[in-house]
Design a protein around this motif. Sequence first.
Motif, short mmCIF file in Angstrom:
data_model
loop_
_atom_site.label_atom_id
_atom_site.label_comp_id
_atom_site.label_asym_id
_atom_site.label_seq_id
_atom_site.Cartn_x
_atom_site.Cartn_y
_atom_site.Cartn_z
N GLU A 119 45.88 55.46 33.44
CA GLU A 119 45.28 55.79 32.15
C GLU A 119 46.08 55.17 31.01
O GLU A 119 45.52 54.84 29.97
CB GLU A 119 45.19 57.30 31.98
CG GLU A 119 44.21 57.94 32.95
CD GLU A 119 44.25 59.46 32.85
OE1 GLU A 119 44.91 59.98 31.95
OE2 GLU A 119 43.60 60.10 33.69
N ASP A 120 47.40 55.00 31.18
CA ASP A 120 48.26 54.42 30.16
C ASP A 120 48.25 52.90 30.20
O ASP A 120 48.63 52.25 29.23
CB ASP A 120 49.71 54.88 30.34
CG ASP A 120 49.87 56.37 30.24
OD1 ASP A 120 50.70 56.90 30.98
OD2 ASP A 120 49.16 56.99 29.44
N SER A 121 47.86 52.33 31.33
CA SER A 121 47.94 50.89 31.54
C SER A 121 46.85 50.14 30.78
O SER A 121 45.71 50.57 30.76
CB SER A 121 47.82 50.57 33.03
OG SER A 121 48.84 51.18 33.76
N PRO A 122 47.21 49.00 30.20
CA PRO A 122 46.19 48.18 29.56
C PRO A 122 45.30 47.54 30.61
O PRO A 122 45.70 47.40 31.77
CB PRO A 122 47.01 47.12 28.81
CG PRO A 122 48.30 47.06 29.54
CD PRO A 122 48.54 48.43 30.09
N ALA A 123 44.11 47.13 30.23
CA ALA A 123 43.19 46.47 31.16
C ALA A 123 43.48 44.98 31.18
O ALA A 123 43.84 44.38 30.17
CB ALA A 123 41.75 46.71 30.72
N CYS A 124 43.32 44.38 32.35
CA CYS A 124 43.46 42.94 32.49
C CYS A 124 42.38 42.26 31.64
O CYS A 124 41.21 42.63 31.69
CB CYS A 124 43.30 42.53 33.96
SG CYS A 124 43.32 40.75 34.24
N ARG A 125 42.78 41.28 30.87
CA ARG A 125 41.87 40.58 29.96
C ARG A 125 40.76 39.84 30.72
O ARG A 125 39.68 39.66 30.20
CB ARG A 125 42.70 39.61 29.13
CG ARG A 125 41.99 38.98 28.00
CD ARG A 125 41.77 40.00 26.91
NE ARG A 125 41.31 39.31 25.73
CZ ARG A 125 41.48 39.74 24.51
NH1 ARG A 125 42.08 40.87 24.30
NH2 ARG A 125 41.03 39.05 23.51
N GLN A 126 41.04 39.45 31.97
CA GLN A 126 40.07 38.69 32.75
C GLN A 126 39.18 39.58 33.61
O GLN A 126 37.97 39.51 33.53
CB GLN A 126 40.81 37.67 33.65
CG GLN A 126 39.91 36.84 34.54
CD GLN A 126 38.96 35.94 33.76
OE1 GLN A 126 39.21 35.56 32.63
NE2 GLN A 126 37.85 35.61 34.37
N CYS A 127 39.77 40.43 34.44
CA CYS A 127 38.97 41.20 35.42
C CYS A 127 38.73 42.64 35.01
O CYS A 127 37.87 43.31 35.59
CB CYS A 127 39.61 41.13 36.80
SG CYS A 127 41.17 42.05 36.95
N GLY A 128 39.50 43.16 34.05
CA GLY A 128 39.30 44.52 33.58
C GLY A 128 40.04 45.59 34.36
O GLY A 128 40.01 46.76 33.99
N ASN A 129 40.73 45.21 35.44
CA ASN A 129 41.50 46.19 36.21
C ASN A 129 42.73 46.63 35.42
O ASN A 129 43.26 45.86 34.62
CB ASN A 129 41.96 45.58 37.54
CG ASN A 129 40.82 45.38 38.50
OD1 ASN A 129 39.80 46.06 38.45
ND2 ASN A 129 40.99 44.43 39.41
N PRO A 130 43.20 47.85 35.66
CA PRO A 130 44.42 48.31 34.98
C PRO A 130 45.61 47.42 35.37
O PRO A 130 45.75 47.04 36.53
CB PRO A 130 44.63 49.73 35.50
CG PRO A 130 43.32 50.14 36.07
CD PRO A 130 42.63 48.89 36.51
#
Length: 56
Positions: free
Chosen positions: A7-18
């Motif tokens: 929940e604290d992790s940013p999302a990957c700019r490419q795939c959207g995974n944490p």
Amino acid sequence: MTDSTDEDSPACRQCGNPVGPSSEQRVITTVEDGTTVYRHFCTDECREQWESSNTV
């Protein structure tokens, strides 16, 4: 110090995974209009795909 959660992790700019703490995590930092912008990626592959799609 507390552990980070998904929940604290940013999302990957490419795939959207944490993007969790790992040796494969990449962050590109730029300054746009005087503001620092951080782009997080879960792997080098995602970073490379993102860079390729933004090349004109």
